[in-house]
Structures are given as structure tokens and as C-alpha cells.
Design a protein around this motif. Structure first.
Motif, PDB file in Angstrom:
ATOM      1  N   ILE A  45       0.723  -1.322   0.043  1.00 40.77           N
ATOM      2  CA  ILE A  45       0.034   0.112   0.053  1.00 40.77           C
ATOM      3  C   ILE A  45       0.932   1.442   0.102  1.00 40.77           C
ATOM      4  O   ILE A  45       0.644   2.385  -0.810  1.00 40.77           O
ATOM      5  CB  ILE A  45      -0.922  -0.145   1.215  1.00 40.77           C
ATOM      6  N   ILE A  46       1.724   1.179   0.883  1.00 43.51           N
ATOM      7  CA  ILE A  46       2.808   2.568   0.913  1.00 43.51           C
ATOM      8  C   ILE A  46       3.386   2.791  -0.330  1.00 43.51           C
ATOM      9  O   ILE A  46       3.594   3.901  -1.036  1.00 43.51           O
ATOM     10  CB  ILE A  46       3.808   2.091   2.177  1.00 43.51           C
ATOM     11  N   VAL A  47       4.076   1.826  -0.829  1.00 38.83           N
ATOM     12  CA  VAL A  47       4.697   1.752  -2.359  1.00 38.83           C
ATOM     13  C   VAL A  47       3.772   2.304  -3.464  1.00 38.83           C
ATOM     14  O   VAL A  47       4.084   2.978  -4.553  1.00 38.83           O
ATOM     15  CB  VAL A  47       5.408   0.350  -2.582  1.00 38.83           C
ATOM     16  N   GLY A  48       2.670   1.571  -3.372  1.00 38.73           N
ATOM     17  CA  GLY A  48       1.538   2.049  -4.307  1.00 38.73           C
ATOM     18  C   GLY A  48       1.191   3.376  -4.155  1.00 38.73           C
ATOM     19  O   GLY A  48       1.167   4.252  -5.280  1.00 38.73           O
ATOM     20  N   VAL A  49       1.198   3.962  -3.065  1.00 39.85           N
ATOM     21  CA  VAL A  49       0.700   5.380  -2.804  1.00 39.85           C
ATOM     22  C   VAL A  49       1.780   6.334  -3.290  1.00 39.85           C
ATOM     23  O   VAL A  49       1.638   7.504  -3.955  1.00 39.85           O
ATOM     24  CB  VAL A  49       0.113   5.543  -1.223  1.00 39.85           C
ATOM     25  N   LEU A  50       3.144   5.875  -2.881  1.00 38.95           N
ATOM     26  CA  LEU A  50       4.142   6.702  -3.217  1.00 38.95           C
ATOM     27  C   LEU A  50       4.260   6.707  -4.837  1.00 38.95           C
ATOM     28  O   LEU A  50       4.483   7.898  -5.273  1.00 38.95           O
ATOM     29  CB  LEU A  50       5.607   6.044  -2.759  1.00 38.95           C
ATOM     30  N   LEU A  51       4.045   5.829  -5.652  1.00 39.03           N
ATOM     31  CA  LEU A  51       4.013   5.727  -6.899  1.00 39.03           C
ATOM     32  C   LEU A  51       2.983   6.689  -7.476  1.00 39.03           C
ATOM     33  O   LEU A  51       3.282   7.369  -8.404  1.00 39.03           O
ATOM     34  CB  LEU A  51       3.882   4.349  -7.588  1.00 39.03           C
ATOM     35  N   LEU A  52       1.827   6.695  -6.840  1.00 37.84           N
ATOM     36  CA  LEU A  52       0.807   7.451  -7.436  1.00 37.84           C
ATOM     37  C   LEU A  52       1.027   8.853  -7.057  1.00 37.84           C
ATOM     38  O   LEU A  52       0.674   9.840  -7.821  1.00 37.84           O
ATOM     39  CB  LEU A  52      -0.494   7.120  -6.707  1.00 37.84           C
ATOM     40  N   LEU A  53       1.656   9.140  -5.956  1.00 43.01           N
ATOM     41  CA  LEU A  53       1.779  10.629  -5.677  1.00 43.01           C
ATOM     42  C   LEU A  53       2.896  11.020  -6.683  1.00 43.01           C
ATOM     43  O   LEU A  53       3.034  12.082  -7.271  1.00 43.01           O
ATOM     44  CB  LEU A  53       2.477  10.673  -4.155  1.00 43.01           C
ATOM     45  N   ILE A  54       4.107  10.360  -6.910  1.00 39.26           N
ATOM     46  CA  ILE A  54       5.073  10.554  -7.563  1.00 39.26           C
ATOM     47  C   ILE A  54       4.511  10.954  -9.089  1.00 39.26           C
ATOM     48  O   ILE A  54       4.834  11.785  -9.822  1.00 39.26           O
ATOM     49  CB  ILE A  54       6.133   9.739  -7.756  1.00 39.26           C
ATOM     50  N   SER A  55       3.708  10.035  -9.547  1.00 39.02           N
ATOM     51  CA  SER A  55       3.194  10.369 -10.773  1.00 39.02           C
ATOM     52  C   SER A  55       2.295  11.461 -10.928  1.00 39.02           C
ATOM     53  O   SER A  55       2.260  12.194 -12.185  1.00 39.02           O
ATOM     54  CB  SER A  55       2.491   8.970 -11.343  1.00 39.02           C
TER      55      SER A  55
END
Length: 291
Positions: A45-55
Motif C-alpha cells: 500500500i505504501i509503495v503504491g501510494v508513493l508511486l501514485l503521488l510521484i506520478s
């Protein structure tokens, strides 16, 4: 300040990468939620949220640069560089993007009233063709570079106009009216020195208006006419003297006339009067002595 390139990647490639990152992040979030009972789900979940924020953050940096335009990238008050290539780009996030035109532009000055080198009031105006060659200097070294160009252009026009007379009848003198090419060249060089600090290149500077001020226009016209008459008379007299000398010398060489000093003086006087006068002369025929 000096212009430099900044980090930027092709926008189309960048968008594809961001879409893949966003889909990967969304997939990891969904996978983490589905594995809620395991210990590893929070990592997904944390990695996924980070990828969404970065994108999302990098998607907000999409910048479109039109032809002959430039974008200056400024991060928290620090100049990072300039994007000159036209197209769509993705650059550093959290930056301000300042727009600068690289197109060739012109500035028409107002009619300025100045005194020439002789102190005569004249009206003068010019057109200045320029373009920005250093975006960093134009944006950060001067305040409102377009206004700076206008003020410096008018100052240069005044300075050049005070160095030369409006008109002169001496061939060796450089005048504003008679040597427009030389004056325009000097004006261009003067402007280039003044506007170098703003990162501007002067392509051309030409006079568009040149005239005496209205309050002295009539008097200066009479002065011009008087100077023209005097100059023309000088040329006529020089030519008349030469023609008279040639005529007397030729007559004496061919033996047609044998003149003493008195007759020579009389002939010179008659020839000069005939040549110089602006009215038709009336010939006097000498028929000899009448007894």
C-alpha cells in the motif's frame, strides 16, 4: 546571470512512464488491500501510494513550449535553466515557469525633439529590430526588459542625434539627413552596447522620421536655400574662372588675338559676367571707330 539548459524529458515519453507508474501504484494498493490479513500488505500500500503521488506530482510539471518561445525554470527562487526546444516536456516539480519570447520584434520610438550638434531643434524617430538571445539576462538582470529596451533606445537615439548636424553642404561632413546609413550603423552599435546587459541582440536600427522642429522649420528652410545658393555660386565661379583662363590661353596660342593687359582684363571681365550671370546677357557689337 547566464542562460543554461535545465532538466527536461520528452513529454510524450514522460506521460507514458507516468501512466505506467500510476497503474503500477494503483495495482499495488489494490493488492495490499486484498492482503489485509498479512504483514506485507502495508508495504504494498505504501509503495503504491508513493508511486501514485510521484506520478501525480510529475504530471503537474508538463510544460508546452511553442516555436520561438522559451520557458525559464525557477525552483524556490533559484534559476535552474531554460527550455528552448519547442514541444511538450516534463521537468522538475514545484517550479515556476517564466515565459520569454525569442521571436524577432521591433520597437517604434516616439518622435523625439532634440538639438543637433549645431543646436538646431529637430524631430527624430527610429525603428529598432531586436530579439532575445539570453533569456536569463532578460528575465533576471533587468526589470521588465521590454520597457528597458524602449527607454535605452530613446536614450541612444538622442545621443546619436546630438553628435551630427541635421544637414551640411560640405562633402566631408557626416549629417543626419545625408548619411542615414552611417548614422543607423552607429545607432545599432550604440544600442547593442546598452542592451547587452539585457541579453538582447540588435538586428537593425533605422531612422524613420527626421525633420526640423515646426517652430524653426521655415527659418531653416530659408537657411538651407541660402546655403544651397552660395554653394552653387561657388561652383559656378570656380568653373567660370577655369573656362575664362582656358579661352584666353587658347586664343593667344592660336594667334587669333594679341592682347595687352588692359584688353585682357576687359575680356576676362566680359567672359566672367557672361558665364556667371543668371540672366541672359545682351551682346555689344564693336563696329570700330566712326569718324
Amino acid at each position: 546571470m547566464k542562460e543554461k539548459k535545465t532538466f527536461a524529458i520528452n513529454g510524450y515519453i514522460g506521460i507514458i512512464i507516468l501512466i505506467l507508474m500510476a497503474l503500477s501504484g494503483l495495482g499495488l494498493v489494490i493488492l495490499g488491500i486484498g492482503m489485509i490479513t498479512t504483514a506485507v500488505n502495508f508495504t504494498f500500500i505504501i509503495v503504491g501510494v508513493l508511486l501514485l503521488l510521484i506520478s501525480a506530482i510529475f504530471a503537474s510539471t508538463v510544460t508546452i513550449v511553442a516555436p520561438n518561445q522559451a520557458k525559464l525554470i525557477v525552483l524556490f527562487g533559484r534559476y535552474l535553466g531554460t527550455i528552448r526546444e519547442n514541444g511538450m516536456f516534463i521537468t522538475v516539480p514545484f517550479t515556476n515557469k517564466l515565459h520569454i519570447s525569442l521571436r524577432v520584434r521591433n520597437f517604434n520610438s516616439a518622435k523625439l525633439k532634440v538639438n543637433d550638434v549645431d543646436g538646431n531643434p529637430i524631430e527624430i524617430a527610429a525603428v529598432v529590430v531586436f530579439k532575445v538571445i539570453d533569456t536569463a539576462k532578460a528575465a533576471f538582470d533587468v526589470d521588465y526588459y521590454e520597457q528597458f529596451i524602449e527607454i535605452q533606445s530613446e536614450t541612444a537615439i538622442r545621443h546619436v542625434a546630438t553628435k551630427y548636424p541635421y544637414d551640411s553642404f560640405e562633402d566631408t561632413d557626416i549629417t543626419l539627413r545625408g548619411n542615414s546609413s552611417e548614422v543607423s550603423q552607429e545607432l545599432s552599435e550604440e544600442l547593442q552596447r546598452r542592451l547587452e546587459v539585457a541579453g538582447v541582440e540588435i538586428i537593425e536600427a533605422r531612422l524613420t522620421h527626421l525633420a526640423y522642429s515646426t517652430e524653426i522649420a521655415s527659418a531653416m528652410l530659408q537657411r538651407q536655400q541660402a546655403k544651397a545658393i552660395l554653394s552653387a555660386r561657388k561652383i559656378i565661379v570656380e568653373g567660370a574662372v577655369g573656362m575664362t583662363q582656358l579661352a584666353i590661353a587658347q586664343l593667344e596660342e592660336e594667334g587669333i588675338l594679341k592682347l595687352n593687359d588692359e584688353r585682357r582684363l576687359q575680356l576676362v571681365n566680359n567672359l566672367l559676367v557672361s558665364i556667371i550671370t543668371d540672366k541672359g546677357t545682351q551682346p555689344v557689337i564693336n563696329t570700330g571707330d566712326v569718324s
